[in-house]
Scaffold this motif. Structure first.
Motif, PDB file in Angstrom:
ATOM      1  N   LEU A 248       0.695  -0.972  -0.020  1.00 29.29           N
ATOM      2  CA  LEU A 248       0.221   0.072  -0.204  1.00 29.29           C
ATOM      3  C   LEU A 248       0.757   1.448  -0.210  1.00 29.29           C
ATOM      4  O   LEU A 248       0.721   2.319  -0.775  1.00 29.29           O
ATOM      5  CB  LEU A 248      -0.861   0.059   1.203  1.00 29.29           C
ATOM      6  CG  LEU A 248      -1.947   1.285   1.434  1.00 29.29           C
ATOM      7  CD1 LEU A 248      -2.753   1.377   0.304  1.00 29.29           C
ATOM      8  CD2 LEU A 248      -2.594   1.287   2.526  1.00 29.29           C
ATOM      9  N   ASP A 249       1.873   1.270   0.605  1.00 31.32           N
ATOM     10  CA  ASP A 249       2.807   2.329   0.979  1.00 31.32           C
ATOM     11  C   ASP A 249       3.408   2.797  -0.507  1.00 31.32           C
ATOM     12  O   ASP A 249       3.404   3.741  -1.057  1.00 31.32           O
ATOM     13  CB  ASP A 249       3.778   1.932   1.807  1.00 31.32           C
ATOM     14  CG  ASP A 249       4.611   3.276   2.294  1.00 31.32           C
ATOM     15  OD1 ASP A 249       5.789   2.791   3.097  1.00 31.32           O
ATOM     16  OD2 ASP A 249       4.449   4.199   1.802  1.00 31.32           O
ATOM     17  N   ALA A 250       4.048   1.631  -1.135  1.00 32.55           N
ATOM     18  CA  ALA A 250       4.708   1.942  -2.347  1.00 32.55           C
ATOM     19  C   ALA A 250       3.831   2.226  -3.532  1.00 32.55           C
ATOM     20  O   ALA A 250       3.915   2.845  -4.334  1.00 32.55           O
ATOM     21  CB  ALA A 250       5.303   0.414  -2.663  1.00 32.55           C
TER      22      ALA A 250
ATOM     23  N   LEU B  82       0.807   3.736  -3.037  1.00 32.07           N
ATOM     24  CA  LEU B  82       0.292   5.357  -2.882  1.00 32.07           C
ATOM     25  C   LEU B  82       1.511   6.017  -3.356  1.00 32.07           C
ATOM     26  O   LEU B  82       1.354   7.254  -4.003  1.00 32.07           O
ATOM     27  CB  LEU B  82      -0.121   5.451  -1.308  1.00 32.07           C
ATOM     28  CG  LEU B  82      -1.427   4.889  -0.943  1.00 32.07           C
ATOM     29  CD1 LEU B  82      -1.676   4.990   0.664  1.00 32.07           C
ATOM     30  CD2 LEU B  82      -2.542   5.526  -1.678  1.00 32.07           C
ATOM     31  N   GLU B  83       2.686   5.869  -3.189  1.00 34.46           N
ATOM     32  CA  GLU B  83       3.884   6.634  -3.402  1.00 34.46           C
ATOM     33  C   GLU B  83       3.697   6.803  -5.032  1.00 34.46           C
ATOM     34  O   GLU B  83       4.076   7.714  -5.547  1.00 34.46           O
ATOM     35  CB  GLU B  83       5.241   6.029  -3.011  1.00 34.46           C
ATOM     36  CG  GLU B  83       5.589   6.035  -1.720  1.00 34.46           C
ATOM     37  CD  GLU B  83       5.932   7.192  -0.847  1.00 34.46           C
ATOM     38  OE1 GLU B  83       5.709   7.587   0.203  1.00 34.46           O
ATOM     39  OE2 GLU B  83       6.398   8.200  -1.899  1.00 34.46           O
ATOM     40  N   ALA B  84       3.629   5.511  -5.790  1.00 35.44           N
ATOM     41  CA  ALA B  84       3.870   5.465  -7.055  1.00 35.44           C
ATOM     42  C   ALA B  84       2.657   6.235  -7.743  1.00 35.44           C
ATOM     43  O   ALA B  84       2.816   6.718  -9.024  1.00 35.44           O
ATOM     44  CB  ALA B  84       3.695   4.105  -7.675  1.00 35.44           C
TER      45      ALA B  84
ATOM     46  N   ALA C 236       3.675   4.431  11.586  1.00 33.58           N
ATOM     47  CA  ALA C 236       4.755   4.726  10.891  1.00 33.58           C
ATOM     48  C   ALA C 236       4.547   5.725   9.873  1.00 33.58           C
ATOM     49  O   ALA C 236       5.496   6.414   9.261  1.00 33.58           O
ATOM     50  CB  ALA C 236       5.603   3.635  10.213  1.00 33.58           C
ATOM     51  N   HIS C 237       3.120   6.206   9.536  1.00 32.80           N
ATOM     52  CA  HIS C 237       2.895   7.440   8.680  1.00 32.80           C
ATOM     53  C   HIS C 237       2.109   8.288   9.440  1.00 32.80           C
ATOM     54  O   HIS C 237       0.988   7.985   9.593  1.00 32.80           O
ATOM     55  CB  HIS C 237       2.275   6.712   7.403  1.00 32.80           C
ATOM     56  CG  HIS C 237       3.076   5.641   6.558  1.00 32.80           C
ATOM     57  ND1 HIS C 237       3.148   4.218   6.772  1.00 32.80           N
ATOM     58  CD2 HIS C 237       3.803   5.961   5.538  1.00 32.80           C
ATOM     59  CE1 HIS C 237       4.271   4.012   6.187  1.00 32.80           C
ATOM     60  NE2 HIS C 237       4.646   4.932   5.070  1.00 32.80           N
ATOM     61  N   ASP C 238       2.435   9.660   9.788  1.00 31.78           N
ATOM     62  CA  ASP C 238       1.717  10.611  10.390  1.00 31.78           C
ATOM     63  C   ASP C 238       0.767  11.310   9.579  1.00 31.78           C
ATOM     64  O   ASP C 238      -0.303  11.653   9.783  1.00 31.78           O
ATOM     65  CB  ASP C 238       2.683  11.564  10.841  1.00 31.78           C
ATOM     66  CG  ASP C 238       3.577  12.347   9.883  1.00 31.78           C
ATOM     67  OD1 ASP C 238       4.548  12.944  10.205  1.00 31.78           O
ATOM     68  OD2 ASP C 238       3.451  11.996   8.821  1.00 31.78           O
TER      69      ASP C 238
END
Ligand code: GZL
Ligand code: ZN
Length: 328
Positions: free
Chosen positions: A136-138, A140-142, A177-179
């Motif tokens: 999910l992190d990667a 959303l970044e992409a 880990a993600h504010d």
């Protein structure tokens, strides 16, 4: 009524076959059905086994009754798929006193003394959650959304089941880990479609317009959540303005929804424990040592190729873009 003892299916076997008593959680999900099928087809008569199967309808007291029945029937092995982690010490001590080896499959038991079971085979549920959230992190970044405020919903599994504990841990650690990530709601969908839909409906009423991601802890919850989301007039999918649904189990129906893009990521949880348990029993029959714990390898399937690999604790994991022939 809870008082009646559900008759456990099975008969005493001729003495050269191996009799296995299997206490299964229930039939709450497609994953569970596949898991039961794997055990029944492996421990068949033609394979030289006598399987006594019990479906506990997701109640621990039914599993305790089944195990005591297996002990009375003097089975050769007890296989337990525990509905939740605690409350097993007494009955496992009874099996140990009766000299019957117990093999735990799928979820874990949390016991005071791990000599109360001979072996465990299953999934690393926390890693499943970590992998899904790293994707999910990667993702959303992409999509250029790495700094966007993201609101997440966690539809949890059966509270106290290892799969729920691990997948929720992976979810919570990543949000922590993600504010710019916020948990809007976290509630149990009990690993079923009906409860998943009901929980999603009530969360949509409270905050439908604010939801960006729904993390379903199994496919059946995802099916229910998707129905609720679409009935409320929202779209599911991975694009901005859609609600991104991610799930676990990679059942056929789950992968079909991934192919259509309704589910954006489905993380595998492999149900085929039959052959693994058989290997353990055959080793024990031959007087060989068996591993106390054995994790199964598991993959991830995404609706598109935005992200093709992710990293968790310095290990790399491939993300496969789903195709029809993978499902067939
Ligand atoms: C996971 C298993 C879970 C599945 C659900 O190994 O315990 O139980 O993810 C099932 O579908 O209900
Ligand atoms: Zn990040």
């Amino acid at each position: 009524c809870g008082m009646c003892v559900v008759p456990t299916v099975g008969v005493a076997a001729a003495d050269d076959t191996i009799t296995v008593g299997f206490s299964q959680v229930g039939a709450e999900s497609d994953w569970r059905t596949a898991n039961t099928e794997s055990m029944k087809s492996t421990f068949s008569e033609e394979n030289g086994y006598n399987l006594i199967f019990d479906d506990a309808q997701q109640k621990q007291e039914n599993q305790l009754t089944a195990i005591r029945n297996f002990i009375q029937q003097e089975v050769d092995y007890i296989v337990l798929a525990p509905v939740t982690e605690t409350g097993w010490d007494t009955v496992l001590q009874e099996a140990k006193d009766a000299g019957i080896p117990v093999i735990i499959v799928d979820r874990m038991v949390d016991v005071s003394d791990d000599s109360l079971y001979t072996a465990w085979v299953g999934s690393n549920f926390k890693l499943e959650g970590q992998k899904a959230m790293a994707w999910l992190d990667a993702y959303l970044e992409a999509k250029g959304r790495g700094d966007e405020e993201i609101n997440l919903v966690d539809i949890q599994g059966t509270i106290g089941a290892s799969a729920q504990i691990g997948r929720t841990q992976g979810f919570d650690d990543a949000v922590e880990a993600h504010d710019n990530w916020t948990t809007l709601a976290q509630q149990s969908g009990e690993f079923t479609q009906a409860k998943g839909q009901e929980v999603m409906e009530s969360i949509l009423k409270q905050s439908g317009d604010d939801i960006d991601v729904v993390y379903c802890e199994n496919d059946n919850e995802a099916f229910g959540a998707i129905d609720a989301i679409e009935a409320a007039g929202y779209e599911v999918g991975g694009e901005e303005g859609q609600i991104l649904v991610m799930s676990f189990d990679t059942t056929n129906a789950g992968l079909t929804d991934t192919l259509s893009g309704k589910i954006t990521l489905d993380t595998e949880c492999n149900p085929l424990h039959g052959p693994r348990v058989q290997e353990i029993i055959e080793k024990l029959e031959a007087g060989e040592e068996v591993d106390k714990q054995a994790y199964v390898d598991e993959e991830m399937f995404a609706a598109d190729d935005t992200v093709t690999s992710i990293k968790v604790d310095d290990a790399d994991y491939e993300v496969t873009t789903i195709t029809q022939d993978i499902i067939d």
